[in-house]
Enzyme design. Structure first.
Site, PDB file in Angstrom:
ATOM      1  N   CYS A   2       0.844  -1.187   0.000  1.00  0.00           N
ATOM      2  CA  CYS A   2       0.000   0.000   0.000  1.00  0.00           C
ATOM      3  C   CYS A   2       0.886   1.247   0.000  1.00  0.00           C
ATOM      4  CB  CYS A   2      -0.954   0.094   1.180  1.00  0.00           C
ATOM      5  SG  CYS A   2      -2.068  -1.295   1.322  1.00  0.00           S
ATOM      6  N   ARG A  27       3.269   0.083  -5.236  1.00  0.00           N
ATOM      7  CA  ARG A  27       3.089  -0.541  -3.926  1.00  0.00           C
ATOM      8  C   ARG A  27       1.771  -1.304  -3.823  1.00  0.00           C
ATOM      9  NH1 ARG A  27       6.833   1.922  -0.482  1.00  0.00           N
ATOM     10  NH2 ARG A  27       5.819   0.986   1.303  1.00  0.00           N
ATOM     11  N   TRP A  75      -2.842  -2.569  -1.686  1.00  0.00           N
ATOM     12  CA  TRP A  75      -2.592  -3.978  -2.008  1.00  0.00           C
ATOM     13  C   TRP A  75      -3.338  -4.753  -0.937  1.00  0.00           C
ATOM     14  CZ3 TRP A  75      -0.269  -8.464  -0.006  1.00  0.00           C
ATOM     15  CH2 TRP A  75      -0.024  -9.468  -0.956  1.00  0.00           C
ATOM     16  N   ASN A  99      -0.872   1.961   5.695  1.00  0.00           N
ATOM     17  CA  ASN A  99      -0.017   0.989   5.010  1.00  0.00           C
ATOM     18  C   ASN A  99       0.564   0.082   6.080  1.00  0.00           C
ATOM     19  OD1 ASN A  99       1.938  -0.413   3.543  1.00  0.00           O
ATOM     20  ND2 ASN A  99       3.449   1.231   3.781  1.00  0.00           N
ATOM     21  N   GLY A 100       0.284  -1.224   5.975  1.00  0.00           N
ATOM     22  CA  GLY A 100       0.807  -2.173   6.960  1.00  0.00           C
ATOM     23  C   GLY A 100      -0.259  -3.188   7.324  1.00  0.00           C
ATOM     24  N   GLU A 482      16.470 -16.089 -12.661  1.00  0.00           N
ATOM     25  CA  GLU A 482      15.976 -14.721 -12.795  1.00  0.00           C
ATOM     26  C   GLU A 482      15.180 -14.554 -14.097  1.00  0.00           C
ATOM     27  OE1 GLU A 482      15.328 -12.411 -11.046  1.00  0.00           O
ATOM     28  OE2 GLU A 482      15.239 -10.628 -12.292  1.00  0.00           O
ATOM     29  N   LYS A 486      11.280 -13.414 -14.181  1.00  0.00           N
ATOM     30  CA  LYS A 486      10.886 -12.200 -14.896  1.00  0.00           C
ATOM     31  C   LYS A 486       9.761 -12.503 -15.880  1.00  0.00           C
ATOM     32  CE  LYS A 486      12.150  -9.707 -13.332  1.00  0.00           C
ATOM     33  NZ  LYS A 486      12.931  -9.255 -12.235  1.00  0.00           N
ATOM     34  N   GLU A 489       6.399 -13.441 -14.057  1.00  0.00           N
ATOM     35  CA  GLU A 489       5.865 -12.307 -13.309  1.00  0.00           C
ATOM     36  C   GLU A 489       5.052 -11.361 -14.195  1.00  0.00           C
ATOM     37  OE1 GLU A 489       9.084  -9.953 -11.745  1.00  0.00           O
ATOM     38  OE2 GLU A 489       7.821  -9.056 -10.205  1.00  0.00           O
ATOM     39  N   HIS A 505      16.411 -36.152 -14.352  1.00  0.00           N
ATOM     40  CA  HIS A 505      15.995 -36.836 -13.128  1.00  0.00           C
ATOM     41  C   HIS A 505      14.504 -36.641 -12.856  1.00  0.00           C
ATOM     42  CE1 HIS A 505      20.087 -37.958 -12.380  1.00  0.00           C
ATOM     43  NE2 HIS A 505      20.455 -36.713 -12.640  1.00  0.00           N
ATOM     44  N   LYS A 604       5.253  -3.963  -5.455  1.00  0.00           N
ATOM     45  CA  LYS A 604       6.716  -3.942  -5.494  1.00  0.00           C
ATOM     46  C   LYS A 604       7.331  -4.089  -4.105  1.00  0.00           C
ATOM     47  CE  LYS A 604      10.509  -1.823  -7.814  1.00  0.00           C
ATOM     48  NZ  LYS A 604      10.790  -3.035  -8.595  1.00  0.00           N
TER      49      LYS A 604
HETATM   50  O1  M6R Z   1      12.599  -4.858  -2.383  1.00  0.00           O
HETATM   51  P1  M6R Z   1      13.210  -6.224  -2.448  1.00  0.00           P
HETATM   52  O2  M6R Z   1      14.403  -6.288  -3.327  1.00  0.00           O
HETATM   53  O3  M6R Z   1      13.507  -6.783  -1.069  1.00  0.00           O
HETATM   54  O4  M6R Z   1      12.094  -7.139  -3.094  1.00  0.00           O
HETATM   55  C1  M6R Z   1      12.285  -8.519  -3.222  1.00  0.00           C
HETATM   56  C2  M6R Z   1      11.292  -9.109  -4.191  1.00  0.00           C
HETATM   57  O5  M6R Z   1       9.985  -8.878  -3.775  1.00  0.00           O
HETATM   58  C3  M6R Z   1      11.472  -8.552  -5.606  1.00  0.00           C
HETATM   59  O6  M6R Z   1      12.772  -8.721  -6.066  1.00  0.00           O
HETATM   60  C4  M6R Z   1      10.504  -9.250  -6.585  1.00  0.00           C
HETATM   61  O7  M6R Z   1      10.839 -10.581  -6.724  1.00  0.00           O
HETATM   62  C5  M6R Z   1      10.506  -8.524  -7.926  1.00  0.00           C
HETATM   63  N1  M6R Z   1       9.190  -8.038  -8.195  1.00  0.00           N
HETATM   64  C6  M6R Z   1      10.888  -9.374  -9.071  1.00  0.00           C
HETATM   65  O8  M6R Z   1      10.917  -8.660 -10.255  1.00  0.00           O
END
Ligand code: M6R
Length: 609
Positions: A2, A27, A75, A99-100, A482, A486, A489, A505, A604
């Site tokens: 949030c 957020r 969120w 937020n929280g 990664e 990506k 996501e 395996h 994020k």
């Molecule tokens: O703010 P942070 O780097 O701690 O966040 C960690 C993950 O939430 C973040 O890297 C997430 O996996 C990304 N959205 C991936 O693109």
């Protein structure tokens, strides 16, 4: 998660709040809402969905008119995304945004119901609004009511609060969740993050746990939890408005991919002295590094994947055992760590709940902590023993790209210094690696240019896939992880990353002509092994997309599509290879018509467990 904002000043408050929220949608974007003082009352406009829904609604129904108010982008945690569950929430005289997470909201709700209060939403936030209202009824002092309320709360919160009885005044308090207070000319702001207010002011205060800020036409006052006035240190953001705009790019993600060369330069160059990394300003003592026994890299998501690259590099050149842990696992698995160990926490936001908890756990066990963080002044940055800031600037797209790139660059800086301190590389090699790292910004720029067309072509092959595999060995496996994250996501195509040698395996049974395989094979020592694994999937009908070096000759019997990157120091190749992986994910998402920067269900900054 949030995002919250607040404003007191001379501008049209609704416009400021909406604009500020537009920079916080990373957020969360399940709902948006604002509350503004209007003609002696508080007017609320809120609706489920993205901020655009709120602006459309206000276009039709009119926007609240005033010069002070609060705003929120959500969120969802407690209660589905709906109009009713959207913030702001209100009691009789109090309206607030949050937020929280309030962990004990249920018992507080029961208490309030017993005291005659009724609720309209399923949120924990409405409980806070009613509780402040309840104590305000009893105490008749807004600050005392806020302090009394927060004594009852368990969990995390940043709150923006307005009282009907105190027009054009915004109150704010925080615990665990971040909050900054923007200081402008005759105006002031609250925001979950600096990008929200950078268009109006670069000057801000960082609010500490349980501090209360009061914003009014008389300026900003800050109090501690005992209601004693305190003087805050003014901070200044060192980036400008362009850092939070799209600057002509269609999405933040592609803008941020293109910002990577600059981000590496900003992160690496200032830390090179006499041709070698110097991390002394980060409180890192080479003598400490020499003695370190075990290293744990703890993080989430993409940040954790940068740690995977770090592990391969540190173990290879510094001969030091490195364990990479997912923060949410590390914190609950009673890890074996002691005072001779180093825990590296990697986080773009510096606020990720699991990473923060993991760091606190490590500290409590006597280990030293090193944070690699992008967001200045964030909680992880403030609490770590040692700190290396990455200088990516604000990353807005939910999918992390430039933050990952600079996390990699710091992994190298650190690994080189560790190896030198441990005596596993000599000065000549140390300087050589460093000089190669300094070449990466230009090379990354070239790779963005040289691989875009092929990445676009590859994405047309992936766009209708239901599922795919990323495979690789060693550093290429770390990169596959990664690449796969990506893609899934932002494209919503299922994908897995697999160590190429492990496929046979079990997982190879998934291979069909409908399942593309992206194979990363850039490490000479493992090249032939990976090619054998590629042939195994090719023989079972898979369409293979291979990423390898310019000098590799790849026949049609191996791959259907080949994407080549320049020959370069192999240990540093992850910084080049991640670029086409990012581009493939980006263009696949674009072709599928997805919301690239705000993928569904995500936010994020993950400040909940
Ligand atoms: O703010 P942070 O780097 O701690 O966040 C960690 C993950 O939430 C973040 O890297 C997430 O996996 C990304 N959205 C991936 O693109």
């Amino acid at each position: 998660m949030c995002g919250i904002v607040g404003y007191v000043g001379h501008r049209d408050c609704s416009d400021v709040l909406v604009n500020a929220l537009s920079h916080l949608e990373y957020r969360g974007y399940d709902s948006a809402g604002i509350a503004v003082f209007e003609n002696g009352d508080i007017s609320v406009a809120k609706t489920k969905g993205k901020l655009i829904n709120l602006t459309e609604k206000m276009k039709k129904e009119g926007k609240p008119k005033g010069i002070a108010g609060i705003g929120h982008t959500r969120w969802a945690t407690h209660g589905e995304p709906s109009d009713i569950n959207s913030h702001p929430h209100s009691g009789a005289k109090v309206t607030l945004v949050h937020n929280g997470i309030i962990e004990n909201y249920k018992e507080l709700k029961d208490f309030l119901i017993k005291n005659g209060r009724t609720f309209v939403s399923d949120t924990d936030t409405e409980v806070v609004a009613q509780l402040v209202d309840h104590y305000y009824d009893c105490i008749n002092d807004p600050i005392k009511a806020i302090i009394r309320t927060t004594q009852d709360l368990r969990g995390s919160f940043a709150l923006g609060i307005i009282f009907k009885d105190f027009p054009d005044t915004v109150f704010a308090i925080r615990r665990e969740s971040p909050l900054v207070i923007g200081v402008g000319e005759g105006e002031s702001f609250i925001a979950s993050d600096v990008p929200a207010i950078i268009e109006y002011t670069k000057n801000y205060y960082l609010l500490e746990h349980d501090e209360i800020a009061v914003l009014s036409k008389d300026g900003i006052k800050v109090y501690d939890s005992h209601y004693q006035p305190i003087v805050k240190t003014l901070k200044t953001a060192d980036w400008d408005v362009n850092a939070v705009g799209k600057c002509g790019y269609p999405h933040y993600m592609i803008k941020e991919i293109n910002e990577q060369p600059t981000a590496i330069k900003n992160t690496v160059t200032p830390r090179i002295k006499d041709g070698m990394p110097d991390l002394s300003e980060c409180n890192i003592d080479p003598d400490f590094l020499r003695k370190v026994k075990n290293i744990f890299i703890v993080a989430c998501g993409t940040a954790m994947h940068s740690g995977m690259v770090g592990k391969y590099v540190m173990e290879d050149i510094a001969r030091t055992p490195v364990t990479v842990d997912i923060a949410s696992e590390f914190r609950y698995r009673n890890p074996i760590i002691s005072s001779g160990d180093l825990i590296i926490i990697v986080s773009q936001s510096g606020e990720t709940a699991d990473s923060l908890a993991a760091m606190r756990l490590a500290k409590s066990k006597g280990a030293k902590t090193l944070a690699i963080v992008n967001a200045m002044g964030s909680t992880i940055a403030r609490e770590a023993d040692m700190l290396i800031y990455t200088h990516a600037g604000p990353e807005i797209s939910v999918a992390s790209t430039k933050a990952y790139m600079v996390q990699l660059s710091v992994m190298y800086l650190f690994a080189f210094q560790l190896a030198y301190a441990k005596g596993t590389i000599d000065e000549q090699k140390y300087k050589y690696y460093t000089s190669k790292l300094l070449e990466t910004p230009d090379l990354v720029k070239d790779v963005i240019e040289s691989t875009t067309e092929m990445a676009q072509k590859i994405s047309t092959q992936l766009v209708s896939a239901d599922s795919l595999l990323y495979i690789g060995r060693g550093l290429d496996y770390a990169l596959s992880m990664e690449g796969s994250l990506k893609l899934k996501e932002i494209s919503y195509i299922h994908s897995e990353s697999y160590a190429a040698g492990e496929l046979k395996h079990g997982t190879i049974s998934l291979i069909t002509p409908e399942m593309p395989v992206i194979a990363v094979a850039t490490q000479s020592a493992l090249y032939e092994k990976t090619v054998s694994n590629i042939k195994e999937v090719k023989a079972r009908g898979a369409k293979v997309i291979m990423i390898c070096k310019e000098s590799d000759n790849v026949g049609e019997d191996v791959a259907d599509f080949v994407l080549k990157i320049p020959n370069f120091e192999e240990i540093l190749l992850p910084m080049l290879v991640c670029v086409p992986l990012q581009l493939i994910a980006y263009y696949t998402s674009v072709q599928r018509g997805n919301d690239v920067d705000q993928p569904r269900n995500l936010a994020k900054s993950v400040t909940v467990e």
